[in-house]
Design a protein around this motif. Sequence first.
Motif, PDB file in Angstrom:
ATOM      1  N   UNK A  81     -30.078  43.976  25.195  1.00 39.49           N
ATOM      2  CA  UNK A  81     -29.541  44.789  26.282  1.00 39.49           C
ATOM      3  C   UNK A  81     -30.671  45.431  27.079  1.00 39.49           C
ATOM      4  N   UNK A  82     -31.900  44.986  26.850  1.00 42.18           N
ATOM      5  CA  UNK A  82     -33.059  45.528  27.552  1.00 42.18           C
ATOM      6  C   UNK A  82     -32.925  45.284  29.049  1.00 42.18           C
ATOM      7  N   UNK A  83     -33.437  46.195  29.853  1.00 40.93           N
ATOM      8  CA  UNK A  83     -33.384  46.069  31.309  1.00 40.93           C
ATOM      9  C   UNK A  83     -34.405  45.071  31.829  1.00 40.93           C
ATOM     10  N   UNK A  84     -35.345  44.663  31.000  1.00 38.52           N
ATOM     11  CA  UNK A  84     -36.404  43.750  31.408  1.00 38.52           C
ATOM     12  C   UNK A  84     -36.724  42.792  30.273  1.00 38.52           C
ATOM     13  N   UNK A  85     -37.071  41.541  30.574  1.00 35.34           N
ATOM     14  CA  UNK A  85     -37.476  40.630  29.499  1.00 35.34           C
ATOM     15  C   UNK A  85     -38.731  41.107  28.774  1.00 35.34           C
ATOM     16  N   UNK A  86     -39.531  41.958  29.451  1.00 34.17           N
ATOM     17  CA  UNK A  86     -40.729  42.500  28.811  1.00 34.17           C
ATOM     18  C   UNK A  86     -40.366  43.427  27.658  1.00 34.17           C
ATOM     19  N   UNK A  87     -39.172  44.031  27.704  1.00 38.29           N
ATOM     20  CA  UNK A  87     -38.755  44.989  26.688  1.00 38.29           C
ATOM     21  C   UNK A  87     -37.833  44.380  25.635  1.00 38.29           C
ATOM     22  N   UNK A  88     -37.478  43.118  25.768  1.00 35.77           N
ATOM     23  CA  UNK A  88     -36.577  42.481  24.800  1.00 35.77           C
ATOM     24  C   UNK A  88     -37.267  42.397  23.447  1.00 35.77           C
ATOM     25  N   UNK A 109     -35.729  37.892  19.104  1.00 38.90           N
ATOM     26  CA  UNK A 109     -36.391  36.590  19.159  1.00 38.90           C
ATOM     27  C   UNK A 109     -35.763  35.746  20.257  1.00 38.90           C
ATOM     28  N   UNK A 110     -36.585  34.966  20.943  1.00 42.34           N
ATOM     29  CA  UNK A 110     -36.088  34.063  21.979  1.00 42.34           C
ATOM     30  C   UNK A 110     -35.614  32.784  21.310  1.00 42.34           C
ATOM     31  N   UNK A 111     -34.436  32.296  21.733  1.00 41.27           N
ATOM     32  CA  UNK A 111     -33.831  31.094  21.167  1.00 41.27           C
ATOM     33  C   UNK A 111     -33.808  29.993  22.211  1.00 41.27           C
ATOM     34  N   UNK A 112     -33.907  28.747  21.761  1.00 39.02           N
ATOM     35  CA  UNK A 112     -33.810  27.601  22.666  1.00 39.02           C
ATOM     36  C   UNK A 112     -32.339  27.297  22.941  1.00 39.02           C
ATOM     37  N   UNK A 113     -32.031  26.886  24.160  1.00 33.06           N
ATOM     38  CA  UNK A 113     -30.653  26.588  24.534  1.00 33.06           C
ATOM     39  C   UNK A 113     -30.077  25.397  23.785  1.00 33.06           C
ATOM     40  N   UNK A 114     -30.937  24.490  23.329  1.00 38.87           N
ATOM     41  CA  UNK A 114     -30.439  23.303  22.628  1.00 38.87           C
ATOM     42  C   UNK A 114     -30.244  23.552  21.135  1.00 38.87           C
ATOM     43  N   UNK A 115     -30.254  24.824  20.716  1.00 34.83           N
ATOM     44  CA  UNK A 115     -30.051  25.227  19.311  1.00 34.83           C
ATOM     45  C   UNK A 115     -31.108  24.682  18.363  1.00 34.83           C
ATOM     46  N   UNK A 116     -32.298  24.372  18.869  1.00 28.14           N
ATOM     47  CA  UNK A 116     -33.348  23.843  17.992  1.00 28.14           C
ATOM     48  C   UNK A 116     -34.213  24.953  17.388  1.00 28.14           C
ATOM     49  N   UNK A 117     -33.786  26.195  17.520  1.00 28.15           N
ATOM     50  CA  UNK A 117     -34.488  27.281  16.849  1.00 28.15           C
ATOM     51  C   UNK A 117     -35.152  28.243  17.805  1.00 28.15           C
ATOM     52  N   UNK A 118     -36.050  29.052  17.247  1.00 29.70           N
ATOM     53  CA  UNK A 118     -36.740  30.081  18.015  1.00 29.70           C
ATOM     54  C   UNK A 118     -37.838  29.493  18.888  1.00 29.70           C
ATOM     55  N   UNK A 119     -38.062  30.158  20.003  1.00 29.79           N
ATOM     56  CA  UNK A 119     -39.155  29.789  20.911  1.00 29.79           C
ATOM     57  C   UNK A 119     -40.295  30.766  20.643  1.00 29.79           C
ATOM     58  N   UNK A 120     -41.339  30.279  19.991  1.00 24.50           N
ATOM     59  CA  UNK A 120     -42.451  31.145  19.592  1.00 24.50           C
ATOM     60  C   UNK A 120     -43.513  31.283  20.679  1.00 24.50           C
ATOM     61  N   UNK A 121     -43.480  30.416  21.690  1.00 30.14           N
ATOM     62  CA  UNK A 121     -44.521  30.443  22.708  1.00 30.14           C
ATOM     63  C   UNK A 121     -44.063  31.028  24.036  1.00 30.14           C
ATOM     64  N   UNK A 122     -42.920  31.702  24.058  1.00 28.35           N
ATOM     65  CA  UNK A 122     -42.463  32.336  25.299  1.00 28.35           C
ATOM     66  C   UNK A 122     -43.434  33.457  25.657  1.00 28.35           C
ATOM     67  N   UNK A 123     -43.894  33.464  26.920  1.00 27.04           N
ATOM     68  CA  UNK A 123     -44.844  34.478  27.377  1.00 27.04           C
ATOM     69  C   UNK A 123     -44.306  35.156  28.620  1.00 27.04           C
ATOM     70  N   UNK A 124     -44.414  36.454  28.665  1.00 24.29           N
ATOM     71  CA  UNK A 124     -44.010  37.227  29.827  1.00 24.29           C
ATOM     72  C   UNK A 124     -45.122  38.205  30.159  1.00 24.29           C
ATOM     73  N   UNK A 125     -45.279  38.482  31.433  1.00 23.09           N
ATOM     74  CA  UNK A 125     -46.275  39.454  31.872  1.00 23.09           C
ATOM     75  C   UNK A 125     -45.684  40.269  33.013  1.00 23.09           C
ATOM     76  N   UNK A 126     -46.135  41.470  33.150  1.00 23.87           N
ATOM     77  CA  UNK A 126     -45.698  42.316  34.245  1.00 23.87           C
ATOM     78  C   UNK A 126     -46.371  41.826  35.525  1.00 23.87           C
TER      79      UNK A 126
END
Length: 109
Positions: free
Chosen positions: A5-12, A15-32
């Motif tokens: 429910x974070x207002x920004x992806x930076x504050x989430x 864990x990030x999940x893949x849409x194809x249900x293949x598990x967690x996305x460990x390399x997702x990167x976000x920057x301000x």
Amino acid sequence: YAASVAASPLAAGASWQRLDDSGEEHEARFANADGAIPGSVLVAGERYVQQPRLCDARPVYRRATAELAGSEVFLFFRAHEGEWWLGPVVGGTDCYARAQGSLLEVAPR
């Protein structure tokens, strides 16, 4: 996606999940973007100011001083060419100069 429910992806905190249900996305990167994208740049001694729009997922800049009325020059990214262009129309096919662009891919192959 991330269940948050974070207002920004930076504050989430979830864990990030893949849409194809293949598990967690460990390399997702976000920057301000406020710190990563400059508000203005210098090109050949001319100042270009960031505009409130994008071209091919990159910021657009407009030359700060127009020499003649209607002679605007924009700095914008062309993803398929992988180049930054100086031209009269954002996303147009006319350019005055171009430079090699980003090392990150923004257009699917």
